[in-house]
Scaffold this motif. Structure first.
Motif, PDB file in Angstrom:
ATOM      1  N   ASP A   1       0.836  -1.201   0.000  1.00 24.27           N
ATOM      2  CA  ASP A   1       0.000   0.000   0.000  1.00 24.27           C
ATOM      3  C   ASP A   1       0.871   1.252   0.000  1.00 24.27           C
ATOM      4  O   ASP A   1       0.481   2.286  -0.530  1.00 24.27           O
ATOM      5  CB  ASP A   1      -0.902   0.017   1.236  1.00 24.27           C
ATOM      6  CG  ASP A   1      -1.830  -1.184   1.288  1.00 24.27           C
ATOM      7  OD1 ASP A   1      -2.649  -1.320   0.368  1.00 24.27           O
ATOM      8  OD2 ASP A   1      -1.722  -1.982   2.242  1.00 24.27           O
ATOM      9  N   ILE A   2       2.046   1.140   0.625  1.00 23.52           N
ATOM     10  CA  ILE A   2       2.990   2.252   0.725  1.00 23.52           C
ATOM     11  C   ILE A   2       4.388   1.727   0.452  1.00 23.52           C
ATOM     12  O   ILE A   2       4.762   0.654   0.927  1.00 23.52           O
ATOM     13  CB  ILE A   2       2.940   2.903   2.124  1.00 23.52           C
ATOM     14  CG1 ILE A   2       1.538   3.421   2.449  1.00 23.52           C
ATOM     15  CG2 ILE A   2       3.941   4.047   2.226  1.00 23.52           C
ATOM     16  CD1 ILE A   2       1.378   3.885   3.880  1.00 23.52           C
ATOM     17  N   VAL A   3       5.167   2.496  -0.324  1.00 20.42           N
ATOM     18  CA  VAL A   3       6.534   2.095  -0.663  1.00 20.42           C
ATOM     19  C   VAL A   3       7.488   3.239  -0.351  1.00 20.42           C
ATOM     20  O   VAL A   3       7.233   4.387  -0.742  1.00 20.42           O
ATOM     21  CB  VAL A   3       6.669   1.740  -2.157  1.00 20.42           C
ATOM     22  CG1 VAL A   3       8.049   1.161  -2.443  1.00 20.42           C
ATOM     23  CG2 VAL A   3       5.581   0.787  -2.594  1.00 20.42           C
ATOM     24  N   ALA A   4       8.583   2.936   0.337  1.00 20.74           N
ATOM     25  CA  ALA A   4       9.670   3.892   0.535  1.00 20.74           C
ATOM     26  C   ALA A   4      10.826   3.473  -0.369  1.00 20.74           C
ATOM     27  O   ALA A   4      11.261   2.319  -0.319  1.00 20.74           O
ATOM     28  CB  ALA A   4      10.107   3.911   1.992  1.00 20.74           C
ATOM     29  N   LEU A   5      11.297   4.391  -1.194  1.00 21.23           N
ATOM     30  CA  LEU A   5      12.360   4.091  -2.147  1.00 21.23           C
ATOM     31  C   LEU A   5      13.595   4.919  -1.849  1.00 21.23           C
ATOM     32  O   LEU A   5      13.498   6.086  -1.459  1.00 21.23           O
ATOM     33  CB  LEU A   5      11.906   4.393  -3.577  1.00 21.23           C
ATOM     34  CG  LEU A   5      10.697   3.614  -4.104  1.00 21.23           C
ATOM     35  CD1 LEU A   5      10.330   4.115  -5.494  1.00 21.23           C
ATOM     36  CD2 LEU A   5      10.977   2.122  -4.128  1.00 21.23           C
TER      37      LEU A   5
ATOM     38  N   ILE B   1       8.553   8.456  -1.708  1.00 21.17           N
ATOM     39  CA  ILE B   1       7.469   7.700  -1.082  1.00 21.17           C
ATOM     40  C   ILE B   1       6.372   7.531  -2.124  1.00 21.17           C
ATOM     41  O   ILE B   1       5.972   8.498  -2.777  1.00 21.17           O
ATOM     42  CB  ILE B   1       6.900   8.435   0.146  1.00 21.17           C
ATOM     43  CG1 ILE B   1       7.990   8.661   1.191  1.00 21.17           C
ATOM     44  CG2 ILE B   1       5.734   7.642   0.756  1.00 21.17           C
ATOM     45  CD1 ILE B   1       7.560   9.578   2.330  1.00 21.17           C
ATOM     46  N   LEU B   2       5.891   6.314  -2.292  1.00 19.74           N
ATOM     47  CA  LEU B   2       4.740   6.022  -3.141  1.00 19.74           C
ATOM     48  C   LEU B   2       3.620   5.492  -2.261  1.00 19.74           C
ATOM     49  O   LEU B   2       3.874   4.720  -1.329  1.00 19.74           O
ATOM     50  CB  LEU B   2       5.099   4.978  -4.203  1.00 19.74           C
ATOM     51  CG  LEU B   2       6.230   5.323  -5.180  1.00 19.74           C
ATOM     52  CD1 LEU B   2       6.572   4.110  -6.024  1.00 19.74           C
ATOM     53  CD2 LEU B   2       5.849   6.492  -6.057  1.00 19.74           C
ATOM     54  N   SER B   3       2.386   5.881  -2.552  1.00 18.16           N
ATOM     55  CA  SER B   3       1.284   5.468  -1.690  1.00 18.16           C
ATOM     56  C   SER B   3      -0.016   5.342  -2.482  1.00 18.16           C
ATOM     57  O   SER B   3      -0.309   6.164  -3.351  1.00 18.16           O
ATOM     58  CB  SER B   3       1.093   6.487  -0.562  1.00 18.16           C
ATOM     59  OG  SER B   3      -0.049   6.206   0.204  1.00 18.16           O
ATOM     60  N   LYS B   4      -0.781   4.300  -2.151  1.00 21.08           N
ATOM     61  CA  LYS B   4      -2.127   4.159  -2.711  1.00 21.08           C
ATOM     62  C   LYS B   4      -3.080   5.181  -2.096  1.00 21.08           C
ATOM     63  O   LYS B   4      -4.132   5.459  -2.650  1.00 21.08           O
ATOM     64  CB  LYS B   4      -2.655   2.743  -2.462  1.00 21.08           C
ATOM     65  CG  LYS B   4      -1.939   1.660  -3.253  1.00 21.08           C
ATOM     66  CD  LYS B   4      -2.553   0.300  -2.971  1.00 21.08           C
ATOM     67  CE  LYS B   4      -1.861  -0.806  -3.765  1.00 21.08           C
ATOM     68  NZ  LYS B   4      -2.432  -2.144  -3.466  1.00 21.08           N
ATOM     69  N   TYR B   5      -2.693   5.699  -0.936  1.00 21.59           N
ATOM     70  CA  TYR B   5      -3.489   6.700  -0.240  1.00 21.59           C
ATOM     71  C   TYR B   5      -2.851   8.075  -0.440  1.00 21.59           C
ATOM     72  O   TYR B   5      -1.639   8.174  -0.605  1.00 21.59           O
ATOM     73  CB  TYR B   5      -3.563   6.387   1.258  1.00 21.59           C
ATOM     74  CG  TYR B   5      -4.092   5.019   1.578  1.00 21.59           C
ATOM     75  CD1 TYR B   5      -5.464   4.793   1.673  1.00 21.59           C
ATOM     76  CD2 TYR B   5      -3.226   3.943   1.794  1.00 21.59           C
ATOM     77  CE1 TYR B   5      -5.956   3.529   1.970  1.00 21.59           C
ATOM     78  CE2 TYR B   5      -3.713   2.681   2.089  1.00 21.59           C
ATOM     79  CZ  TYR B   5      -5.079   2.479   2.177  1.00 21.59           C
ATOM     80  OH  TYR B   5      -5.568   1.238   2.475  1.00 21.59           O
ATOM     81  N   PRO B   6      -3.649   9.135  -0.406  1.00 20.07           N
ATOM     82  CA  PRO B   6      -3.072  10.474  -0.591  1.00 20.07           C
ATOM     83  C   PRO B   6      -2.043  10.813   0.480  1.00 20.07           C
ATOM     84  O   PRO B   6      -2.207  10.484   1.652  1.00 20.07           O
ATOM     85  CB  PRO B   6      -4.305  11.399  -0.478  1.00 20.07           C
ATOM     86  CG  PRO B   6      -5.479  10.518  -0.787  1.00 20.07           C
ATOM     87  CD  PRO B   6      -5.122   9.159  -0.281  1.00 20.07           C
ATOM     88  N   LEU B   7      -0.976  11.476   0.047  1.00 20.33           N
ATOM     89  CA  LEU B   7       0.075  11.918   0.948  1.00 20.33           C
ATOM     90  C   LEU B   7      -0.116  13.392   1.277  1.00 20.33           C
ATOM     91  O   LEU B   7      -0.314  14.213   0.381  1.00 20.33           O
ATOM     92  CB  LEU B   7       1.450  11.713   0.298  1.00 20.33           C
ATOM     93  CG  LEU B   7       1.837  10.273  -0.039  1.00 20.33           C
ATOM     94  CD1 LEU B   7       3.088  10.242  -0.906  1.00 20.33           C
ATOM     95  CD2 LEU B   7       2.062   9.459   1.232  1.00 20.33           C
TER      96      LEU B   7
END
Length: 280
Positions: free
Chosen positions: A88-92, A137-143
């Motif tokens: 659901d959330i990715v830290a790159l 940061i990538l997220s399916k939910y709004p940041l």
């Protein structure tokens, strides 16, 4: 010829009712527990309402600007790895934008579009006045409430990214970083991070490439409620075998399990964790 006994139906019905009432009285006299419920207790307050827990899958992944162990830069392989983990959330970490070594591609924009996720990128280093290199940061939910805190470096400057993620009734604070490769760098960087982590009072997680294993003295300073999501296997997270990429859970967050995804698309493996958020 045998005898046939005829019983009036109304008599049978009355008999059945009497048996039912006697049985109910018998079972009501049997205690269901050895512990009696104290008087004056509100039973509704003792029940956890439906929806107070939220399950979440997160990933941290040092993509090395998408350069695999074969020396080729291929963002599509990174996309495949991320999709395989279903986070659901990715830290790159080690993400390029407009750099010659990664063919001038805006890697953040590419991944955002390919994965249909919200994205936040902050460069730690600038090259040639145009190219950028840093964390995302990538997220399916709004940041929301996106922030960056500069971290001192010796070989390279680093940064701590943070953002809030609205998940149902919860607002999760996410911190991610890529710490220095030198011990002296991490000695300077960790106190700044600890100050930020200890100031959080809601659900929070901290993840990234920390360039040290979980037993390091600097990470031991992450006391309660911060806890490392332990891997269910002992494979390391770096291609040489070291476990230097970590996911830490903070207040109101517990790790169910964590694992890595075997890949050759980078010199690091993605680390994935299943988390449970539960406000107490």
């Amino acid at each position: 010829m045998g005898w046939t006994t005829v019983v009036n139906r109304s008599v049978l019905l009355q008999f059945a009712v009497i048996v039912f009432m006697m049985t109910g009285a018998l079972f009501s006299a049997i205690p269901l527990s050895e512990e009696a419920i104290p008087e004056g207790i509100d039973m509704q307050s003792m029940v956890i309402p439906v929806g107070t827990e939220k399950y979440l899958r997160v990933m941290t992944f040092n993509i090395r600007h998408a350069r695999g162990l074969d020396g080729r830069v291929n963002l599509n392989r990174i996309v495949t790895d991320i999709l395989h983990g279903e986070p659901d959330i990715v830290a790159l970490q080690e993400v390029d934008r407009f750099h010659i070594r990664s063919r001038f591609v805006d890697q953040v924009g590419f991944l955002k579009k390919a994965l249909n996720m919200d994205a936040y990128f902050s460069p730690s280093i600038y090259y040639y006045g145009m190219a950028e290199y840093g964390n995302a940061i990538l997220s399916k939910y709004p940041l929301t409430d996106k922030k960056v805190e500069a971290l001192p470096g010796i070989k390279e400057d680093r940064a701590l990214l943070s953002a809030k993620v609205k998940i149902g009734d919860y607002e999760l604070t996410l911190f991610t970083t890529h710490l220095g490769v030198l011990e002296d760098e991490r000695q300077m960087q960790m106190p700044i991070i600890l100050e930020k982590l200890n100031a959080v009072d809601g659900p929070a997680i901290f993840l990234g490439d920390l360039n040290m294993d979980g037993s390091h003295d600097l990470l031991k300073k992450l006391g309660e409620p911060w806890r490392k999501a332990e891997l269910i296997h002992d494979t390391g997270t770096f291609y040489l075998g070291a476990e230097i990429d970590h996911i830490f859970t903070g207040p109101f967050v517990n790790a169910i399990n964590a694992w890595t995804i075997k890949t050759t698309s980078s010199d690091h493996m993605p680390v994935v964790a299943e988390l449970k958020i539960a406000m107490e």
